[in-house]
Design a protein around this motif. Sequence first.
Motif, PDB file in Angstrom:
ATOM      1  N   GLN A  73      29.654 -53.575  31.630  1.00 16.34           N
ATOM      2  CA  GLN A  73      29.056 -53.672  30.293  1.00 16.34           C
ATOM      3  C   GLN A  73      29.143 -52.269  29.673  1.00 16.34           C
ATOM      4  OE1 GLN A  73      28.130 -56.557  29.181  1.00 16.34           O
ATOM      5  NE2 GLN A  73      28.362 -57.552  31.187  1.00 16.34           N
ATOM      6  N   VAL A  74      29.752 -52.172  28.508  1.00 16.29           N
ATOM      7  CA  VAL A  74      29.851 -50.864  27.847  1.00 16.29           C
ATOM      8  C   VAL A  74      28.869 -50.842  26.675  1.00 16.29           C
ATOM      9  CG1 VAL A  74      31.347 -49.238  26.632  1.00 16.29           C
ATOM     10  CG2 VAL A  74      32.249 -50.561  28.546  1.00 16.29           C
ATOM     11  N   LYS A  75      27.886 -49.975  26.776  1.00 21.68           N
ATOM     12  CA  LYS A  75      26.840 -49.915  25.745  1.00 21.68           C
ATOM     13  C   LYS A  75      27.094 -48.716  24.836  1.00 21.68           C
ATOM     14  CE  LYS A  75      21.750 -49.761  25.472  1.00 21.68           C
ATOM     15  NZ  LYS A  75      21.618 -50.709  24.363  1.00 21.68           N
ATOM     16  N   GLU A  76      27.158 -48.971  23.545  1.00 16.24           N
ATOM     17  CA  GLU A  76      27.346 -47.910  22.550  1.00 16.24           C
ATOM     18  C   GLU A  76      25.979 -47.268  22.314  1.00 16.24           C
ATOM     19  OE1 GLU A  76      28.431 -45.690  19.209  1.00 16.24           O
ATOM     20  OE2 GLU A  76      26.793 -47.119  19.168  1.00 16.24           O
ATOM     21  N   MET A  77      25.894 -45.956  22.484  1.00 20.33           N
ATOM     22  CA  MET A  77      24.561 -45.324  22.510  1.00 20.33           C
ATOM     23  C   MET A  77      24.195 -44.603  21.202  1.00 20.33           C
ATOM     24  SD  MET A  77      23.565 -45.893  25.677  1.00 20.33           S
ATOM     25  CE  MET A  77      22.245 -44.753  26.049  1.00 20.33           C
ATOM     26  N   LYS A  78      25.192 -44.299  20.358  1.00 21.49           N
ATOM     27  CA  LYS A  78      24.901 -43.402  19.240  1.00 21.49           C
ATOM     28  C   LYS A  78      24.449 -44.126  17.971  1.00 21.49           C
ATOM     29  CE  LYS A  78      24.918 -39.248  20.366  1.00 21.49           C
ATOM     30  NZ  LYS A  78      25.959 -38.395  20.863  1.00 21.49           N
ATOM     31  N   THR A  79      25.121 -45.254  17.656  1.00 20.90           N
ATOM     32  CA  THR A  79      24.797 -45.882  16.365  1.00 20.90           C
ATOM     33  C   THR A  79      24.277 -47.304  16.515  1.00 20.90           C
ATOM     34  OG1 THR A  79      27.159 -46.321  16.169  1.00 20.90           O
ATOM     35  CG2 THR A  79      26.282 -44.506  14.857  1.00 20.90           C
ATOM     36  N   THR A  80      25.162 -48.215  16.965  1.00 22.81           N
ATOM     37  CA  THR A  80      24.769 -49.628  16.936  1.00 22.81           C
ATOM     38  C   THR A  80      23.926 -50.033  18.139  1.00 22.81           C
ATOM     39  OG1 THR A  80      26.755 -50.243  18.130  1.00 22.81           O
ATOM     40  CG2 THR A  80      26.898 -50.250  15.719  1.00 22.81           C
ATOM     41  N   GLY A  81      24.139 -49.416  19.283  1.00 24.94           N
ATOM     42  CA  GLY A  81      23.452 -49.840  20.509  1.00 24.94           C
ATOM     43  C   GLY A  81      24.053 -51.137  21.046  1.00 24.94           C
ATOM     44  N   GLY A  82      25.169 -51.589  20.433  1.00 27.53           N
ATOM     45  CA  GLY A  82      25.800 -52.853  20.848  1.00 27.53           C
ATOM     46  C   GLY A  82      26.441 -52.739  22.221  1.00 27.53           C
ATOM     47  N   GLN A  83      26.706 -53.897  22.829  1.00 28.73           N
ATOM     48  CA  GLN A  83      27.206 -53.922  24.201  1.00 28.73           C
ATOM     49  C   GLN A  83      28.416 -54.857  24.278  1.00 28.73           C
ATOM     50  OE1 GLN A  83      23.858 -53.515  26.880  1.00 28.73           O
ATOM     51  NE2 GLN A  83      24.841 -54.954  28.271  1.00 28.73           N
ATOM     52  N   SER A  84      29.469 -54.456  25.029  1.00 29.66           N
ATOM     53  CA  SER A  84      30.630 -55.344  25.203  1.00 29.66           C
ATOM     54  C   SER A  84      30.954 -55.463  26.683  1.00 29.66           C
ATOM     55  CB  SER A  84      31.880 -54.796  24.518  1.00 29.66           C
ATOM     56  OG  SER A  84      31.559 -54.015  23.415  1.00 29.66           O
TER      57      SER A  84
END
Length: 417
Positions: free
Chosen positions: A392-403
Amino acid sequence: MKITTLKGMHDIKPPEIAVWHWVEKTIREVLEGAFFSELRTPVVEEEALFTRSIGNATEIVEKELYHFTDRKGRKLALRPEGTASIVRSFNEHFATAGGKTHRFYYLGPMFRYERPQQGRYRQFYQMGAEVFGSKDPRTDAELIFLAHEIFKRLKLTTTELQINSLGCKTCRPNFRETLSQFLSSRIQSLCADCQRRIQKNPLRALDCKIPTCIEATAGAPSSLDHLCSDCQTHFEGLQQRLTLLKVPYRIHARLVRGLDYYERTAFEFVNTQLGAQNAVAGGGRYDDLVHDLGGPSTPAVGFAIGMERLVSLVSGYYPVEERRKKIFFACLGSEAQTRMIPHMMELRNLGWATLMSYENESLKSMLRQADRLEVDYTVIVGEEEIRQGLAQVKEMKTTGGQSSVGLADLAGYFLRL
Ligand code: HAM
């Protein structure tokens, strides 16, 4: 008892150090693009190098030198500036009579026992540039242009360039004499230091910051009115070139600089945002110094930037893209850790900064750590992900979304971002 840094000295720590790296890289790029090569000299030199070059009657030598005798009784000093050491090194390794021009730059700590205040330290960094072998005012102008270009690339536009000409061996004695007479006529209004300077170093009185001295020297004679025709031509040549290079400047007839080796061109870049210590860079021409320090007669000119002052002015402009992108690996359990270490190393080799926690913490605590480290992405892998060959790759800076990303394609995924 806890030991702390000495007064006037400071640690340069993360995250501020990233701004230093960006500033240093920018300066190197500008200078190397103009054929300057780095020259590194020792921090410790013979004390005589500084007393003979900077001048016995300067504040730096009289009051600020860190000097000591070593175990063999030799008189040594920590360098208070870079120029004297570069000249010493030039004379030792590069100088040839009638030789070609040489261009050097340097970066390193300098030491002055000054009264610490905002922007004034006892250990501070300078990055400087020196050119040997050219007496042409176009060289002075090119150096000034390079400093101007450095500031421009760092998005610093609020700095004012002040220039002056201090004359040469031919015309300065006359100016010095006229100035001494002027100061003598006002001796009662001058501070004790300036009273002493009348004989030893009258030019320094023009730089005294004490209000009564500023008032008393308001109508002092100017070096510009005492230039010989060669110095006059040189100063005009400098101004023409600066105009051609579109470098704005202001003539400041009281600019004398704190070091005695200057002749003709003297300049400073000042910035009012810095407070009382407002010079971010200074320099000038020193055509006699190479010879005075035992080398062949070689004209020279240079400047040095005060790095602490420059960094404080540009830290707000530090571009986000300069920052290395960071990935944190939050792996739950030792199997996930073992499986992910090669992926972490692969991404590191591709230029990302990567880190894994080996402490078997909870996911929550690892995400907190990732936040604290200001990472851009967190790769989360637990038993289930390993079974499915996913992360699971979690975007930490802006959206916080996960793929969900297949492990085989993890590096490709980041490269495509
Ligand atoms: P300087 O004006 O003494 O010149 O120093 C250059 C710069 O170093 C200053 O403009 C200032 O930004 C910074 N600086 C000086 N003292 C301190 C301090 N105590 N704390 C923090 N920053 C400081 C020179 O040193 C000449 N060697 C420049 C030069 C090179 N002239 C010809 N070539």
